[in-house]
Design a protein around this motif. Structure first.
Motif, PDB file in Angstrom:
ATOM      1  N   SER A   1      -7.461  -1.258   7.338  1.00 56.69           N
ATOM      2  CA  SER A   1      -8.585  -2.213   7.417  1.00 56.69           C
ATOM      3  C   SER A   1      -9.465  -2.160   6.183  1.00 56.69           C
ATOM      4  O   SER A   1      -9.885  -3.201   5.665  1.00 56.69           O
ATOM      5  CB  SER A   1      -9.430  -1.956   8.665  1.00 56.69           C
ATOM      6  N   GLU A   2      -9.738  -0.962   5.707  1.00 51.63           N
ATOM      7  CA  GLU A   2     -10.568  -0.814   4.514  1.00 51.63           C
ATOM      8  C   GLU A   2      -9.901  -1.423   3.287  1.00 51.63           C
ATOM      9  O   GLU A   2     -10.568  -2.072   2.474  1.00 51.63           O
ATOM     10  CB  GLU A   2     -10.862   0.669   4.251  1.00 51.63           C
TER      11      GLU A   2
ATOM     12  N   ARG B   1      -3.147   1.630  -4.295  1.00 47.70           N
ATOM     13  CA  ARG B   1      -2.888   3.022  -3.935  1.00 47.70           C
ATOM     14  C   ARG B   1      -3.827   3.399  -2.800  1.00 47.70           C
ATOM     15  O   ARG B   1      -5.045   3.266  -2.897  1.00 47.70           O
ATOM     16  CB  ARG B   1      -3.101   3.937  -5.139  1.00 47.70           C
ATOM     17  N   GLY B   2      -3.230   3.840  -1.723  1.00 52.26           N
ATOM     18  CA  GLY B   2      -4.013   4.231  -0.560  1.00 52.26           C
ATOM     19  C   GLY B   2      -3.104   4.633   0.580  1.00 52.26           C
ATOM     20  O   GLY B   2      -1.886   4.564   0.487  1.00 52.26           O
ATOM     21  N   ARG B   3      -3.721   5.039   1.650  1.00 57.93           N
ATOM     22  CA  ARG B   3      -2.995   5.464   2.843  1.00 57.93           C
ATOM     23  C   ARG B   3      -3.008   4.348   3.878  1.00 57.93           C
ATOM     24  O   ARG B   3      -3.986   3.625   3.995  1.00 57.93           O
ATOM     25  CB  ARG B   3      -3.634   6.715   3.431  1.00 57.93           C
ATOM     26  N   PHE B   4      -1.925   4.258   4.652  1.00 56.74           N
ATOM     27  CA  PHE B   4      -1.865   3.184   5.639  1.00 56.74           C
ATOM     28  C   PHE B   4      -2.880   3.367   6.757  1.00 56.74           C
ATOM     29  O   PHE B   4      -3.217   2.425   7.447  1.00 56.74           O
ATOM     30  CB  PHE B   4      -0.454   2.972   6.189  1.00 56.74           C
ATOM     31  N   ASP B   5      -3.433   4.576   6.917  1.00 61.65           N
ATOM     32  CA  ASP B   5      -4.460   4.741   7.940  1.00 61.65           C
ATOM     33  C   ASP B   5      -5.813   4.170   7.489  1.00 61.65           C
ATOM     34  O   ASP B   5      -6.758   4.117   8.270  1.00 61.65           O
ATOM     35  CB  ASP B   5      -4.592   6.198   8.378  1.00 61.65           C
TER      36      ASP B   5
ATOM     37  N   GLU C   1     -11.300  -4.324   0.888  1.00 60.09           N
ATOM     38  CA  GLU C   1     -11.433  -4.117  -0.561  1.00 60.09           C
ATOM     39  C   GLU C   1     -10.692  -5.178  -1.358  1.00 60.09           C
ATOM     40  O   GLU C   1     -11.128  -5.574  -2.441  1.00 60.09           O
ATOM     41  CB  GLU C   1     -10.897  -2.723  -0.941  1.00 60.09           C
ATOM     42  N   GLN C   2      -9.563  -5.636  -0.843  1.00 57.98           N
ATOM     43  CA  GLN C   2      -8.748  -6.640  -1.534  1.00 57.98           C
ATOM     44  C   GLN C   2      -9.212  -8.066  -1.247  1.00 57.98           C
ATOM     45  O   GLN C   2      -8.640  -9.017  -1.774  1.00 57.98           O
ATOM     46  CB  GLN C   2      -7.280  -6.477  -1.145  1.00 57.98           C
ATOM     47  N   GLY C   3     -10.201  -8.216  -0.390  1.00 60.94           N
ATOM     48  CA  GLY C   3     -10.719  -9.541  -0.067  1.00 60.94           C
ATOM     49  C   GLY C   3      -9.789 -10.351   0.821  1.00 60.94           C
ATOM     50  O   GLY C   3      -9.815 -11.581   0.799  1.00 60.94           O
TER      51      GLY C   3
ATOM     52  N   ILE D   1       0.856  -1.178   0.000  1.00 57.30           N
ATOM     53  CA  ILE D   1       0.000   0.000   0.000  1.00 57.30           C
ATOM     54  C   ILE D   1       0.894   1.230   0.000  1.00 57.30           C
ATOM     55  O   ILE D   1       1.849   1.315   0.771  1.00 57.30           O
ATOM     56  CB  ILE D   1      -0.900   0.038   1.260  1.00 57.30           C
ATOM     57  N   ASP D   2       0.569   2.190  -0.863  1.00 58.05           N
ATOM     58  CA  ASP D   2       1.287   3.463  -0.863  1.00 58.05           C
ATOM     59  C   ASP D   2       0.382   4.510  -1.479  1.00 58.05           C
ATOM     60  O   ASP D   2      -0.385   4.202  -2.404  1.00 58.05           O
ATOM     61  CB  ASP D   2       2.601   3.360  -1.641  1.00 58.05           C
ATOM     62  N   GLN D   3       0.462   5.727  -1.002  1.00 52.68           N
ATOM     63  CA  GLN D   3      -0.361   6.788  -1.577  1.00 52.68           C
ATOM     64  C   GLN D   3       0.322   7.499  -2.739  1.00 52.68           C
ATOM     65  O   GLN D   3      -0.315   8.227  -3.494  1.00 52.68           O
ATOM     66  CB  GLN D   3      -0.778   7.790  -0.500  1.00 52.68           C
ATOM     67  N   ASP D   4       1.608   7.256  -2.918  1.00 49.21           N
ATOM     68  CA  ASP D   4       2.396   7.898  -3.973  1.00 49.21           C
ATOM     69  C   ASP D   4       2.195   7.162  -5.297  1.00 49.21           C
ATOM     70  O   ASP D   4       2.533   5.985  -5.419  1.00 49.21           O
ATOM     71  CB  ASP D   4       3.865   7.886  -3.559  1.00 49.21           C
TER      72      ASP D   4
END
Length: 135
Positions: A94-95, A87-91, A99-101, A59-62
């Motif tokens: 859980s979500e 792509r996402g934030r580590f906070d 989403e990734q199952g 996971i990374d937002q960049d």
């Protein structure tokens, strides 16, 4: 994993304490590991090389980090099979798992420092190994 995989060749960041991180994950049970700050994939690729029983969700937002990870996946079938990226934030940890199952993980890696310098990164704040089950 093929020796042609160079996790930092186009990203410009050397993973700090790579061997120590790889060693920490030696005892993690088979399953998914989350690299919640994927960056240049150095730690993720190191873990994949050393531990065939693990797969990684990075996971990374960049967007550059995500593009770099996708290029690594494209270049190597084993990486493609065992590394998923989001792509996402580590906070939103859980979500993203939902989403990734992914219902359960075997471990997680969080680079909690604000800068990528060896002075700020210690085993204590670089590795957060979690053995948890998402409920």
């Amino acid at each position: 994993m093929a020796s042609t995989i160079q996790p930092t060749s186009t990203y410009g960041h050397e993973p700090v304490m790579l061997q120590e991180i790889v060693d920490v994950f030696a005892t993690v049970p088979a399953g998914h590991v989350v690299d919640a700050t994927l960056g240049g994939c150095g730690h993720a690729v190191g873990i994949l090389r050393a531990h065939a029983h693990l797969s990684i969700l990075g996971i990374d937002q960049d967007e550059n980090a995500i593009a770099h990870a996708e290029a690594l996946r494209e270049a190597n079938p084993d990486v493609r099979r065992r590394l998923s990226v989001c792509r996402g934030r580590f906070d939103r940890f859980s979500e993203v798992l939902e989403e990734q199952g992914i219902a359960a993980i075997s471990g997680a890696l969080f680079d909690r420092s604000e800068e990528h310098t060896s002075e700020l990164q210690s085993p204590c704040n670089l590795v957060c190994r979690l053995l948890l089950e998402k409920k």
